[in-house]
Design an enzyme around this catalytic site. Structure first.
Site, short mmCIF file in Angstrom:
data_model
loop_
_atom_site.label_atom_id
_atom_site.label_comp_id
_atom_site.label_asym_id
_atom_site.label_seq_id
_atom_site.Cartn_x
_atom_site.Cartn_y
_atom_site.Cartn_z
N TYR A 116 0.69 -1.28 0.23
CA TYR A 116 0.02 -0.10 -0.09
C TYR A 116 0.52 0.90 0.31
O TYR A 116 1.69 1.26 0.65
CB TYR A 116 -0.76 -0.32 1.00
N GLU A 204 -3.57 7.43 -3.46
CA GLU A 204 -3.43 6.43 -3.87
C GLU A 204 -3.29 5.01 -4.27
O GLU A 204 -4.17 4.72 -5.36
CB GLU A 204 -4.71 5.99 -2.90
#
Lengths: 393, 307
Positions: A116, A204
């Site tokens: 992530y 993101e």
């Protein structure tokens, strides 16, 4: 302002953030030409809407999954046909779902491990922060809650930009080495540059992946931009997709009104963002349900009030209206005249409660009284909120 | 007494020749505020005339401060130029820059905040209604009004008000004044995610001000500034404090008018902030109509007189 995954990935490529090879199509006719750009073999088909949870979503015709893996390009073409023009409901879209107007084909990458990575504003330090985790491809909120030690945050000094030692911190947190480490460092640096140069609010990547051949790729991309900075980024404004926005919100923005549709039945018309939010709260407090957030701003004119009335009445769920104005500088009588004119113009049949306070309030109240309209006056916010909740119940 | 500004404070207005800046410079002059200079690059030498007042206009903040002794600036310049206007105040060593401008890019404010760290100048705002220290005249005239708040709703007294929202500040002040409870200073810190002065900064000043007997703190969803202030209050502040948080019904992930009013995670919801307020001994206003009453309850519990 949000953009689609395929648009975000085009930006990534421009800034040197590697992504799987892909091509978008807006019509069935474009499927072949888009797929022709990709090599034969395993292909992903991804519905393009501004909402998360696409993979686990269901289309309104019962077809399951807004993101699909296909063994061949021929299969991908068939699946894309089921998605395009269909309406996808995910945990983030609400029950109405969103119509898929673009599908995105990408090469299905071999995944060694998922990570992530995100860049956003750290409000506590008023600086950009890079967030990285070895736990990719899952909800980051869940990781933060269950295993906070697996999330690393590196705050960037805006005067210096991302420093090499900070890149090493991130790489170490992601437990990468060799070629993977080198490629990831470059990717992170370029991603930060993109965030900073484009005035993004958030970038993101979930998941970021490593491949068996040592590549590091952004498998997904979610990018939103700071609306305040759009004036200096025409290239970003060009990516706006009005299909993804509520038509009433678009109409409101033309009149410089801040409007957000909600699912209740009491429409609100308020001046000031804080007062508008707490007007929604007080309706809820007394057992009602707000239909919208609407801030007419500090310098509301008669025309603005009329436009605001038309927008809130465009919502079929609305059963009553609550006008709550604290006219500090704004003349309450101007608002009152706007309300009277709007009610006459739209032929309002629904209950209306008006609470006026502030500058020239006596004249404003007189205007409302003398209008002969069937409206109810409230003295305080609490009094007015209770009245509208009762009238709508 | 008051915090940050007094009726004697001399202020300059950046953007005094724009429609918005001019209107509020006039209202401040009406209120009795010492508006001593205007700044508009390229218009130095001109004079801003209003109701018998003649306010000289300068090309730079430096010149205006040197010629008039102004120590505080009210900034009304458009968003693309606002960050530069703040930096100019810092460079001129002003005590306080109050930025009213709404819509400044977050990146500009990130850079400004970095640049002003450790400098003499305090920034309030941006995207804020400004500050008012009420005067002792009719309708609180004779006070210092910097920004866009309505002066007449105030009354000189002993309550400090700090808020992110303009209209909610007015709501609180109006409730206080209606109950004959006056204010020392009312500070709007603004609704942007990156701002100069936090809730906590203002709470500390109110705590040190002997004339401030009670405090109303108004916050909203997004960020953790209210929580930080509440924890400090629990440990350090003996004065009665009432709090209100707007946005209990706001849907997650949507920007509610203010750029900073957006729920990101579990920590910055209204419910989470209200829970911390209660835990820290802050009397929570149940509805926005209850703000002044909440402070009265808090004051009664501590045996403090507010008026």
């Amino acid at each position: 302002m949000n953009i689609h995954e395929y648009q975000a990935k085009a930006l990534f490529e421009k800034f040197g953030v590697p992504v799987p090879q892909g091509a978008a199509a807006k019509t069935m006719e474009e499927f072949d030409s888009a797929l022709a750009l990709l090599p034969e073999g395993a292909t992903m088909v991804k519905s393009q809407i501004h909402a998360g949870g696409r993979g686990k979503g269901t289309f309104t015709d019962g077809y399951k999954g807004g993101v699909k893996f296909c063994q061949t390009k021929a299969d991908a073409k068939e699946i894309a046909g089921k998605m395009l023009g269909n309406t996808l409901v995910t945990v983030q879209t609400g029950p109405a779902g969103r119509k898929v107007q673009t599908v995105y084909f990408t090469v299905a990458s071999d995944i060694k491990k998922e990570y992530y990575l995100a860049v956003l504003l750290d409000r506590a330090s008023s600086r950009p922060v890079i967030v990285a985790s070895t736990e990719g491809g899952v909800e980051i909120e869940k990781v933060a809650h269950d295993t906070p030690e697996k999330i690393t945050k590196v705050v960037i000094d805006p005067a210096i930009g991302i420093a090499d030692f900070q890149l090493r911190q991130l790489i170490s947190a992601l437990q990468l080495s060799g070629n993977e480490a080198k490629n990831a460092a470059k990717l992170i640096k370029n991603l930060y540059t993109m965030y900073w140069e484009t005035d993004a609010a958030m970038v993101e990547v979930n998941p970021l992946i490593t491949t068996p051949t040592g590549d590091v790729l952004a498998l997904d991309a979610k990018v939103s931009f700071d609306s305040n900075a759009l004036y200096r980024h025409p290239e970003v404004v060009a990516l706006r997709d009005l299909n993804e926005e509520d038509p009433k919100e678009i109409e409101a923005s033309k009149f410089d009104l801040a409007y957000i549709a909600l699912d209740g039945n009491i429409a609100c018309l308020v001046n000031g963002a804080g007062l508008a939010m707490s007007t929604m709260d007080i309706i809820k407090h007394y057992g009602g349900n707000p239909a919208n957030f609407l801030d007419v701003g500090g310098g509301a004119s008669k025309e603005k009030v009329v436009a605001a009335f038309k927008i809130i009445l465009g919502d079929a769920n609305v059963k009553g209206i609550f006008v709550n104005i604290f006219g500090g500088i704004m003349d309450c009588n101007v608002i009152a005249e706007g309300v009277v004119e709007a009610v006459k113009e739209v032929g309002l049949k629904l209950p209306l409660v008006v609470r006026l306070e502030g500058n020239n309030v006596a004249a404003g109240k007189a205007t409302l009284r003398q209008s002969g309209l069937a409206l109810v006056s409230g003295d305080t916010m609490a009094d007015a909120a209770q009245k509208i909740v009762k009238l709508v119940a | 007494m008051s915090i940050l500004i007094t009726p004697k404070t001399k202020i300059l207005v950046q953007g005094i020749t724009g429609a918005f800046g001019a209107k509020h410079a006039q209202l401040s002059l009406d209120y009795g505020t010492q508006v001593v200079a205007g700044v508009t690059p390229g218009k130095g030498g001109q004079v801003f005339e209003y109701a018998g007042h003649k306010v000289p206009i300068f090309n730079s903040v430096h010149e205006a401060a040197a010629a008039t002794g102004a120590t505080v600036s009210a900034i009304f310049v458009p968003p693309p130029f606002a960050a530069d206007a703040i930096l100019e105040c810092v460079d001129a060593n002003l005590d306080l820059a109050v930025c009213i401008t709404e819509g400044i890019p977050i990146k500009d404010m990130i850079r400004v905040k970095r640049a002003i760290a450790g400098k003499k100048t305090r920034l309030v705002g941006p995207n804020c209604p400004g500050l008012v220290t009420p005067g002792d005249g009719e309708n609180s005239k004779g006070g210092c009004r910097i920004g866009i708040a309505p002066g007449y709703i105030h009354k000189q007294g002993h309550v400090g008000v700090v808020s992110r929202s303009g209209t909610l500040t007015y709501e609180a002040v109006f409730q206080l004044t209606s109950k004959n409870i006056g204010q020392t200073t009312c500070v709007g810190i603004g609704g942007d995610p990156v701002n100069g002065t936090s809730h906590l900064d203002v709470i500390k000043l109110f705590n040190e001000d002997p004339d401030t007997h009670g405090i109303i703190m108004i916050g909203e969803i997004g960020g953790s500034a209210e929580v930080e202030a509440a924890r400090w209050i629990k440990a350090n502040c003996k004065k009665p404090v009432a709090g209100f948080i707007a946005g209990a019904t706001a849907p997650a992930g949507r920007r509610m008018g203010h750029a900073g009013a957006i729920v990101g995670g579990a920590e910055d919801t209204a419910a989470a902030k209200i829970a911390v307020f209660q835990e820290c001994g802050i009397e929570v206003a149940v509805t926005p109509s209850d703000m002044a009453d909440a402070l009265l309850r808090a004051a009664a519990a501590k045996g403090v007189k507010l008026s």
